[in-house]
Design a protein around this motif. Structure first.
Motif, mmCIF file in Angstrom:
data_model
loop_
_atom_site.group_PDB
_atom_site.id
_atom_site.type_symbol
_atom_site.label_atom_id
_atom_site.label_comp_id
_atom_site.label_asym_id
_atom_site.label_seq_id
_atom_site.Cartn_x
_atom_site.Cartn_y
_atom_site.Cartn_z
ATOM 1 N N UNK A 1 0.881 -1.176 0.000
ATOM 2 C CA UNK A 1 0.000 0.000 0.000
ATOM 3 C C UNK A 1 0.915 1.221 0.000
ATOM 4 N N UNK A 2 0.676 2.120 -0.965
ATOM 5 C CA UNK A 2 1.495 3.326 -1.111
ATOM 6 C C UNK A 2 0.676 4.564 -0.765
ATOM 7 N N UNK A 3 1.301 5.463 -0.030
ATOM 8 C CA UNK A 3 0.706 6.769 0.266
ATOM 9 C C UNK A 3 1.266 7.772 -0.743
ATOM 10 N N UNK A 4 0.365 8.497 -1.418
ATOM 11 C CA UNK A 4 0.771 9.452 -2.458
ATOM 12 C C UNK A 4 0.626 10.885 -1.917
ATOM 13 N N UNK A 5 1.643 11.696 -2.134
ATOM 14 C CA UNK A 5 1.597 13.084 -1.644
ATOM 15 C C UNK A 5 0.601 13.927 -2.458
ATOM 16 N N UNK A 6 0.058 14.955 -1.821
ATOM 17 C CA UNK A 6 -0.701 15.990 -2.533
ATOM 18 C C UNK A 6 -0.442 17.302 -1.798
ATOM 19 N N UNK A 7 -0.930 18.418 -2.376
ATOM 20 C CA UNK A 7 -0.627 19.731 -1.795
ATOM 21 C C UNK A 7 -1.707 20.238 -0.843
ATOM 22 N N UNK A 8 -2.754 19.459 -0.616
ATOM 23 C CA UNK A 8 -3.924 19.981 0.095
ATOM 24 C C UNK A 8 -4.245 19.310 1.426
ATOM 25 N N UNK B 1 -4.648 10.109 -1.326
ATOM 26 C CA UNK B 1 -4.722 8.895 -2.149
ATOM 27 C C UNK B 1 -3.776 7.804 -1.669
ATOM 28 N N UNK B 2 -4.342 6.603 -1.536
ATOM 29 C CA UNK B 2 -3.556 5.394 -1.270
ATOM 30 C C UNK B 2 -3.744 4.469 -2.465
#
Ligand code: TYC
Length: 103
Positions: free
Chosen positions: A26-33, A96-97
């Motif tokens: 399971x991957x955690x994806x970065x975002x700006x918010x 998002x994962x």
């Protein structure tokens, strides 16, 4: 010397080769918010990470764009990624994962 009367009996039972099921990350994806504190809360509640583990995973995704949260069977990885992503969606965040099979 082998005894000429000795017969080799063929093995009737085929060997069972059992494949280990492939594990999925399971991957955690970065975002700006999404607020950092919310990402940490999701990691703690959905993946049972303690506070320092959750902070480290969140900061790694923040700095590198993505971080492995854990490794599970495919079904469990997909369930956890969906539940964690939904937790963000319910608060209006793009958190998002994702999942991917291990090599
Ligand atoms: N980059 C976000 C911020 O600065 C925090 C964040 C970290 C969001 C990791 C998603 O997977 C993530 N608020």
């Amino acid at each position: 010397m082998p005894d000429p009367d000795t017969k080799t009996i063929p093995r009737l039972k085929p060997e069972l080769k059992v494949e280990r099921p492939k594990l999925h990350k399971v991957l955690l994806v970065n975002d700006d918010f999404t607020p950092r504190s919310f990402v940490v809360t999701v990691l703690r509640t959905q993946f049972r990470l303690d506070d320092s583990q959750a902070q480290r995973v969140m900061m790694t995704a923040h700095q590198r764009g993505v971080c492995v949260v854990g490794v599970f069977t495919r079904e469990l990885a997909e369930e956890k990624a969906t539940a964690a992503t939904d937790m963000g969606r319910r608060q209006g965040y793009p958190l998002l994962f994702t999942t991917e099979p291990e090599e």
